[in-house]
Design a protein around this motif. Structure first.
Motif, mmCIF file in Angstrom:
data_model
loop_
_atom_site.group_PDB
_atom_site.id
_atom_site.type_symbol
_atom_site.label_atom_id
_atom_site.label_comp_id
_atom_site.label_asym_id
_atom_site.label_seq_id
_atom_site.Cartn_x
_atom_site.Cartn_y
_atom_site.Cartn_z
ATOM 1 N N GLN A 59 0.836 -1.208 0.000
ATOM 2 C CA GLN A 59 0.000 0.000 0.000
ATOM 3 C C GLN A 59 0.869 1.255 0.000
ATOM 4 N N PHE A 60 0.437 2.220 -0.779
ATOM 5 C CA PHE A 60 1.106 3.524 -0.840
ATOM 6 C C PHE A 60 0.253 4.537 -0.108
ATOM 7 N N SER A 61 0.875 5.259 0.848
ATOM 8 C CA SER A 61 0.166 6.281 1.609
ATOM 9 C C SER A 61 0.639 7.665 1.194
ATOM 10 N N PRO A 62 -0.285 8.580 0.851
ATOM 11 C CA PRO A 62 0.120 9.926 0.452
ATOM 12 C C PRO A 62 0.571 10.789 1.624
ATOM 13 N N GLU A 63 0.262 10.366 2.849
ATOM 14 C CA GLU A 63 0.590 11.177 4.020
ATOM 15 C C GLU A 63 2.095 11.319 4.200
ATOM 16 N N ASP A 64 2.807 10.213 4.015
ATOM 17 C CA ASP A 64 4.258 10.262 4.168
ATOM 18 C C ASP A 64 4.973 9.732 2.923
ATOM 19 N N ASN A 95 -3.263 4.208 -2.386
ATOM 20 C CA ASN A 95 -3.387 3.202 -3.436
ATOM 21 C C ASN A 95 -2.953 1.833 -2.935
ATOM 22 N N ASP A 96 -3.697 0.834 -3.327
ATOM 23 C CA ASP A 96 -3.236 -0.541 -3.164
ATOM 24 C C ASP A 96 -2.477 -0.948 -4.420
ATOM 25 N N LEU A 97 -1.349 -1.601 -4.220
ATOM 26 C CA LEU A 97 -0.539 -2.094 -5.329
ATOM 27 C C LEU A 97 -0.634 -3.620 -5.323
ATOM 28 N N LEU A 98 -1.344 -4.150 -6.293
ATOM 29 C CA LEU A 98 -1.569 -5.598 -6.375
ATOM 30 C C LEU A 98 -0.561 -6.210 -7.343
ATOM 31 N N PHE A 99 0.092 -7.254 -6.881
ATOM 32 C CA PHE A 99 1.027 -8.001 -7.717
ATOM 33 C C PHE A 99 0.516 -9.432 -7.794
ATOM 34 N N ILE A 100 0.420 -9.931 -9.023
ATOM 35 C CA ILE A 100 -0.247 -11.216 -9.241
ATOM 36 C C ILE A 100 0.566 -12.068 -10.201
ATOM 37 N N ASN A 101 0.735 -13.319 -9.855
ATOM 38 C CA ASN A 101 1.216 -14.331 -10.792
ATOM 39 C C ASN A 101 0.011 -15.145 -11.233
ATOM 40 N N PHE A 102 -0.187 -15.280 -12.543
ATOM 41 C CA PHE A 102 -1.325 -16.050 -13.020
ATOM 42 C C PHE A 102 -0.975 -16.741 -14.331
ATOM 43 N N GLU A 103 -1.776 -17.735 -14.652
ATOM 44 C CA GLU A 103 -1.661 -18.403 -15.946
ATOM 45 C C GLU A 103 -2.835 -17.987 -16.823
ATOM 46 N N LYS A 104 -2.519 -17.676 -18.062
ATOM 47 C CA LYS A 104 -3.565 -17.370 -19.044
ATOM 48 C C LYS A 104 -3.391 -18.344 -20.195
ATOM 49 N N ASN A 105 -4.389 -19.189 -20.367
ATOM 50 C CA ASN A 105 -4.329 -20.236 -21.392
ATOM 51 C C ASN A 105 -3.049 -21.064 -21.264
ATOM 52 N N GLY A 106 -2.659 -21.322 -20.009
ATOM 53 C CA GLY A 106 -1.502 -22.171 -19.732
ATOM 54 C C GLY A 106 -0.158 -21.475 -19.772
ATOM 55 N N VAL A 107 -0.131 -20.155 -20.040
ATOM 56 C CA VAL A 107 1.119 -19.403 -20.139
ATOM 57 C C VAL A 107 1.273 -18.517 -18.899
ATOM 58 N N GLU A 108 2.483 -18.496 -18.326
ATOM 59 C CA GLU A 108 2.753 -17.702 -17.129
ATOM 60 C C GLU A 108 2.705 -16.210 -17.446
ATOM 61 N N HIS A 109 2.011 -15.444 -16.572
ATOM 62 C CA HIS A 109 1.901 -13.995 -16.709
ATOM 63 C C HIS A 109 2.148 -13.319 -15.360
ATOM 64 N N PHE A 110 2.548 -12.067 -15.440
ATOM 65 C CA PHE A 110 2.748 -11.225 -14.258
ATOM 66 C C PHE A 110 1.870 -9.995 -14.392
ATOM 67 N N ALA A 111 1.260 -9.574 -13.278
ATOM 68 C CA ALA A 111 0.414 -8.380 -13.295
ATOM 69 C C ALA A 111 0.770 -7.456 -12.145
ATOM 70 N N PHE A 112 0.809 -6.175 -12.460
ATOM 71 C CA PHE A 112 0.964 -5.116 -11.451
ATOM 72 C C PHE A 112 -0.211 -4.168 -11.637
ATOM 73 N N LEU A 135 -7.889 3.724 -3.642
ATOM 74 C CA LEU A 135 -8.896 3.359 -2.641
ATOM 75 C C LEU A 135 -9.882 4.506 -2.431
ATOM 76 N N ARG A 136 -11.088 4.141 -1.967
ATOM 77 C CA ARG A 136 -12.174 5.104 -1.826
ATOM 78 C C ARG A 136 -12.626 5.241 -0.379
ATOM 79 N N GLU A 137 -13.309 6.370 -0.122
ATOM 80 C CA GLU A 137 -14.069 6.525 1.115
ATOM 81 C C GLU A 137 -15.519 6.177 0.808
ATOM 82 N N ASN A 138 -16.143 5.385 1.685
ATOM 83 C CA ASN A 138 -17.540 4.999 1.477
ATOM 84 C C ASN A 138 -18.310 5.035 2.786
ATOM 85 N N LEU A 139 -19.601 5.323 2.669
ATOM 86 C CA LEU A 139 -20.476 5.209 3.836
ATOM 87 C C LEU A 139 -20.905 3.757 4.001
#
Length: 324
Positions: A12-17, A92-109, A114-118
């Motif tokens: 997670q990235f914080s804008p405060e610091d 901001n949340d920074l999501l890092f993912i390892n996944f397979e797409k149609n059997g091929v290795e992929h990386f996602a960033f 993030l939001r404020e909600n009632l």
């Protein structure tokens, strides 16, 4: 699209610091979390994604060593150096993912703002609504920014937003972090095709509503048949009787669209839906929506130019009419 989520973690990235709150391990992937991550990844394969392929000597490829945790810490740290320049910082949340797409290795960033909600808190009758922080957007929404890399051939899909720094807007993600020059998105390419075609037609006094409809019809048919758009092929169809216009159209697109637009792993359905109908707004307030197949059929619709310069539209062979 066959996607299998293997590993994921969140920093997670914080804008405060302007600091990172780094995870120490991957998250447990429950069915609900798997569905959320998978839908986020699927949204990156859209007509808004820029595309390209990393060169073998690109320095960003050095980050793909070690496990997902070590990779993500290095990338997140480098990302923070560039993103912190922005004049409008949020959590901001920074999501890092390892996944397979149609059997091929992929990386996602994925960067997700993030939001404020009632939230309705049931145990406080006097104050049932509470403002909660750090809420994730819905699974169906696209990430704010995203990079997906095919680890077999290093082709990538990129969704990026410019940041404002010292009064200027920067493509910090592609220019500074990735150091690449991606191909513009299919959505922007098609918009450029439309605008350039209209400009050329206007220059040759051909830019009436018939031409605008011809552009939409040509884009739709080429997408449906080829899952791609070629400026040369479109030029032949749009300016079939004007060699100068054809050459000018292709020449003006060379810098922006040097090659044909290919929907490589990108869902073309949104663009097909956009162009499947002709939408006409008439000066008397009537609006018509006509499917391309009917619009081009003289036995169904006929456009008549009257001697006084006005138009009449004749709609033929209607079997039934319903009020909606």
């Amino acid at each position: 699209m066959d996607i299998y989520i293997k590993q994921a973690l969140i920093h997670q990235f914080s804008p405060e610091d302007t600091e990172l709150r780094l995870a120490e391990q991957t998250i447990t992937i429950t069915p609900k979390i798997e569905e959320y991550l998978r839908k986020k990844v699927e949204r990156v394969y859209s007509d808004e994604a820029k595309t390209g392929q990393f060169e073998a000597d690109n320095p960003f490829l050095d980050y793909f060593t070690g496990d997902l945790l070590s990779q993500s810490v290095k990338i997140a740290t480098r990302w923070k150096e560039e993103f912190s320049l922005s004049e409008n910082l949020k959590t901001n949340d920074l999501l890092f993912i390892n996944f397979e797409k149609n059997g091929v290795e992929h990386f996602a960033f994925l960067r997700i703002s993030l939001r404020e909600n009632l939230t309705h808190v049931g145990n406080d009758l006097a104050n049932p609504l509470k403002l909660t922080q750090n809420n994730l957007p819905s699974a169906g929404s696209a990430p704010d920014e995203a990079l997906i890399v095919n680890l077999n051939n290093y082709k990538y899909h990129l969704i990026e937003k410019r940041i404002k720094y010292n009064g200027s807007f920067l493509n910090y993600f592609s220019d500074n972090l990735l150091q690449v020059k991606p191909i513009i998105s299919a959505k922007k390419s098609i918009k450029t095709l439309e605008q350039t075609a209209q400009k050329i037609a206007d220059n040759f006094q051909e830019g009436d509503f018939h031409f605008q409809s011809k552009v939409k019809s040509a884009i739709y048919s080429h997408l449906e048949e080829d899952n791609a758009l070629s400026p040369e092929k479109l030029a032949d169809q749009l300016f079939d009787n004007n060699l100068t216009a054809r050459l000018t159209f292709v020449d003006e697109l060379k810098e922006v669209i040097p090659e044909k637009i290919i929907f490589d792993e990108i869902d073309a359905s949104r663009q097909l839906k956009k162009f499947e109908n002709q939408k006409l707004s008439l000066s008397n307030g009537i609006e018509l929506i006509v499917p391309n197949s009917i619009y081009e059929d003289a036995e169904s619709v006929e456009f008549i130019q009257n001697e006084n310069g006005t138009y009449s539209i004749l709609i033929k062979n209607i079997e039934d009419i319903k009020s909606k």
